[in-house]
Design an enzyme around this catalytic site. Structure first.
Site, PDB file in Angstrom:
ATOM      1  N   HIS A 119     -19.579  59.683  -6.633  1.00 32.30           N
ATOM      2  CA  HIS A 119     -20.195  59.806  -5.294  1.00 32.30           C
ATOM      3  C   HIS A 119     -20.204  58.450  -4.569  1.00 32.30           C
ATOM      4  CE1 HIS A 119     -21.665  63.611  -6.970  1.00 32.30           C
ATOM      5  NE2 HIS A 119     -22.060  62.888  -8.005  1.00 32.30           N
ATOM      6  N   GLN A 142      21.802  85.672   4.882  1.00 33.19           N
ATOM      7  CA  GLN A 142      22.733  84.727   5.488  1.00 33.19           C
ATOM      8  C   GLN A 142      22.431  83.314   5.006  1.00 33.19           C
ATOM      9  OE1 GLN A 142      23.138  83.470   9.950  1.00 33.19           O
ATOM     10  NE2 GLN A 142      24.494  85.217   9.613  1.00 33.19           N
ATOM     11  N   ARG A 195      28.094  75.544  22.566  1.00 36.98           N
ATOM     12  CA  ARG A 195      26.701  75.786  22.164  1.00 36.98           C
ATOM     13  C   ARG A 195      26.622  76.250  20.712  1.00 36.98           C
ATOM     14  NH1 ARG A 195      23.759  72.822  25.506  1.00 36.98           N
ATOM     15  NH2 ARG A 195      24.387  73.161  27.662  1.00 36.98           N
ATOM     16  N   SER A 251      -5.861  39.987  11.179  1.00 40.83           N
ATOM     17  CA  SER A 251      -6.430  40.445  12.446  1.00 40.83           C
ATOM     18  C   SER A 251      -6.078  39.447  13.535  1.00 40.83           C
ATOM     19  CB  SER A 251      -7.956  40.577  12.328  1.00 40.83           C
ATOM     20  OG  SER A 251      -8.554  40.742  13.596  1.00 40.83           O
TER      21      SER A 251
END
Length: 500
Positions: A175, A257, A101, A305
Site C-alpha cells: 500500500h 480471404q 485506387r 529541469s
C-alpha cells in the site's frame, strides 16, 4: 535519426532544391516513434521498402513454385523478376495507385513495367491478400525476432543486478506504506518474474505464427485448382512450397480471404502485456528515486529541469511509462477489428492494421531499448536505504522484542502493553513533532527491558528480517532465469546507447 542544425538557405552550403526538400520534411507530421526513438532495424522492418520488396519476393516464390509444378512459367521470366526484386520505382507505384485506387495492382503494374517478359505471369492465380497478409505475417515474425534478443538483454542486466544486491536489506512496501523487510535483489526478481513470463509469451506467439499461404480470393484455392486443371495434390504442393520458401514451417489450413484477425490479437496482446510489465517496473523505480534509494542512470551533462537545476528527473522511466500506456491502448484495435470482420472478410481492417501492427512493435522495441539502458546503469544508495530501515525498524522489531522478553522470563501480555505504549509515544514524536523514531531509546531507558538490552543489536540486525530472500534470489536466477537466456547467448552482450 535526423538532426536539424542552423537554417537551411540557398547559397549557404546547400542548394535551394536540397534546402526545400529538408524544409518539406520538417513541414509535415513525422511519427516520433520513428523520428525520435525506434531502432533502425525495427523501423526498417515496417518500412515501405521492406514491405514492397517482400511483395516482389512473394510473387517470385509463387512463379517458381508454379513453374516447378508444370505451369507455363519460364526460367527467363523468373530470372527477370529476380533481377528487379529490389529496384522499386516508388514514384511510379504512387502514380499508379492514384489512378487505380488499389495498392496491390499499382505494384503489380510497376513490377510488370520493369519485367515485360514476366508481366503475364506476375500474381498468377493470386488475390491481394496473397502478398498483403503473407507479408504482414513475415513482418510480425521478423518483429518478434528483433524483440526477443532485446528482452533477453534486459533480463540479463536485471539478473546481474538482482544477484549483486540479493542480500542488501531494504524496506518492503505494501500500500506504499513501510512493511516487512525484503532485499533490493529480491524486489528485482519480482520484476524479472514478469519479464520471464513475457519472454515465454513472446516466444510462443512467434512460434505459433503460420503462413497464410496460397489460398485464393475466399480461401477455397479455386483459382489454383482451375490453373492445375483439378489436380488437388498440385494445389497442396504449391501451398507447401511457397510456405517453405517464405521460411515458415506451416500454413493455416483454412482461411477466408485473410488469415484470422485473432492472430493479430494473439501477437499484440503479448506485447501489451509486456508493456504492463515495463510500466510497473519503471513506476517502481520512479517511486524509489523519490526516496533516493535507487535511480536510473543520469549523464554528466544531462539537465533534469529547465527551471530547477538541482533536479534529477527519471526521464527514461517516465518515457517507458508513457509509451507503455500507448502500447497497452493499441490492443483495443485488433480486438475490435477481429470482432467486426464480416463473413470471409471486410476491408475495414486495412487502414487500422497499417497503424496498429507497426506501432505496437515499434513501441515495444523502444521501451525495451530504453529499459535496457536503465538496467545497465541502475544506481543504488545503500546508506539511504539503511537510514530508512533505521527509521522504521524499531516498529517492525516489536514482535521480536516481545519474544525475546518472554524467553528471558517475562509475561507476553505485560510486555505487549509496554511496547504498545512506547510505540504510540514514539509515533507521536514522528508524526506530530517531525522528530526521529526514538522507540529504541525508550526501550533502552525502560528498566523493564533490562534483561534483553545486551541482545538488542542482534534483535535489530536488518539481516534477521529478510527471511530467505537471498536464497530465493539464487534459486530463481539459477533455475528459471538463466536457462531462459540460453538461446540468446551470442546476442546478450550488445549495449544500448540512447540518442535521445
Amino acid at each position: 535519426m535526423q538532426k536539424a542544425t542552423g537554417c537551411f538557405c540557398a547559397g549557404q552550403g546547400q542548394s535551394g532544391l536540397e534546402g526545400t526538400k529538408v524544409m518539406d520534411e520538417f513541414s509535415k507530421y513525422r511519427s516520433p516513434l520513428v523520428s525520435r526513438y525506434a531502432s533502425k532495424e525495427m523501423a526498417y522492418n515496417f518500412s515501405d521498402r521492406k514491405k514492397f520488396t517482400t511483395w516482389r519476393k512473394l510473387w517470385i516464390y509463387l512463379a517458381k513454385a508454379e513453374k516447378a509444378l508444370g505451369l507455363p512459367v519460364t526460367d527467363a521470366q523468373v530470372t527477370e523478376m529476380e533481377s528487379h526484386a529490389e529496384d522499386i520505382d516508388f514514384a511510379m507505384a504512387a502514380e499508379e495507385e492514384s489512378k487505380l485506387r488499389h495498392d496491390v495492382m499499382a505494384h503489380v503494374h510497376t513490377f510488370a513495367h520493369c519485367c515485360p517478359t514476366a508481366a503475364p505471369i506476375i500474381h498468377l492465380g493470386a488475390t491481394s491478400c496473397y502478398v498483403g497478409d503473407n507479408t504482414d505475417l513475415i513482418l510480425l515474425r521478423d518483429g518478434f525476432d528483433i524483440l526477443l534478443p532485446k528482452l533477453a538483454r534486459v533480463i540479463d542486466r536485471l539478473s546481474n543486478f538482482a544477484e549483486k544486491y540479493a542480500g542488501l536489506p531494504t524496506l518492503g512496501f505494501t500500500h506504499y506504506q513501510p512493511a516487512q523487510l525484503t532485499t533490493v535483489g529480491k524486489r528485482a526478481c519480482l520484476w524479472l518474474q514478469d519479464l520471464a513470463m513475457d519472454m515465454r509469451n513472446l516466444r510462443r506467439a512467434r512460434e505459433d505464427l503460420r503462413f497464410r499461404g496460397v489460398k485464393g480470393t475466399t480461401g477455397t484455392q479455386a483459382s489454383f485448382l482451375q490453373l492445375f486443371q483439378g489436380d488437388h495434390d498440385k494445389v497442396e504442393d504449391l501451398d507447401r512450397m511457397v510456405t517453405e520458401m517464405a521460411g515458415f514451417k506451416k500454413a493455416y489450413m483454412v482461411t477466408g480471404q485473410t488469415y484470422s484477425r485473432k492472430v493479430d490479437i494473439d501477437s499484440l496482446s503479448h506485447l501489451a502485456s509486456m508493456g504492463a510489465t515495463i510500466h510497473k517496473i519503471c513506476t517502481d523505480i520512479r517511486l524509489l528515486a523519490n526516496l533516493k534509494e535507487v535511480e536510473e542512470p543520469f549523464e554528466k551533462e544531462q539537465i533534469g529541469s529547465s527551471a530547477m537545476a538541482y533536479k534529477r528527473n527519471p526521464m527514461r522511466c517516465e518515457r517507458c511509462c508513457s509509451l507503455a500506456r500507448h502500447l497497452i491502448a493499441l490492443l483495443a484495435d485488433p480486438l475490435q477489428t477481429a470482432s467486426v470482420q464480416w463473413l470471409e472478410r471486410t476491408l475495414d481492417d486495412s487502414a487500422n492494421r497499417r497503424i496498429s501492427l507497426p506501432e505496437s512493435f515499434l513501441t515495444a522495441d523502444i521501451i525495451l531499448s530504453t529499459l535496457q539502458n536503465i538496467t545497465e546503469g541502475l544506481v543504488v544508495y545503500p546508506k539511504v536505504i539503511e537510514r530508512h530501515i533505521r527509521h522504521e525498524l524499531p516498529f517492525m522489531a516489536t514482535e521480536n522484542i516481545i519474544m525475546a522478553m518472554v524467553k528471558a522470563g517475562g509475561n507476553r501480555q505485560d510486555c505487549h502493553e509496554k511496547i504498545r505504549v512506547l510505540s504510540q509515544q514514539a509515533a507521536n514524536v514522528v508524526k506530530q513533532e517531525g522528530g526521529d523514531n526514538d522507540l529504541l531509546a525508550r526501550v533502552q531507558a525502560d528498566p523493564y527491558f533490562a534483561p534483553i538490552l545486551g541482545h538488542l543489536d542482534n534483535i535489530l540486525d536488518p539481516k534477521t528480517f529478510i527471511g530467505r530472500a537471498p536464497q530465493q534470489v539464487a534459486r530463481f536466477l539459477s533455475e528459471e532465469v538463466r536457462p531462459l537466456l540460453e538461446p540468446y547467448k551470442a546476442e546478450i552482450d550488445v549495449k544500448i546507447e540512447l540518442e535521445l
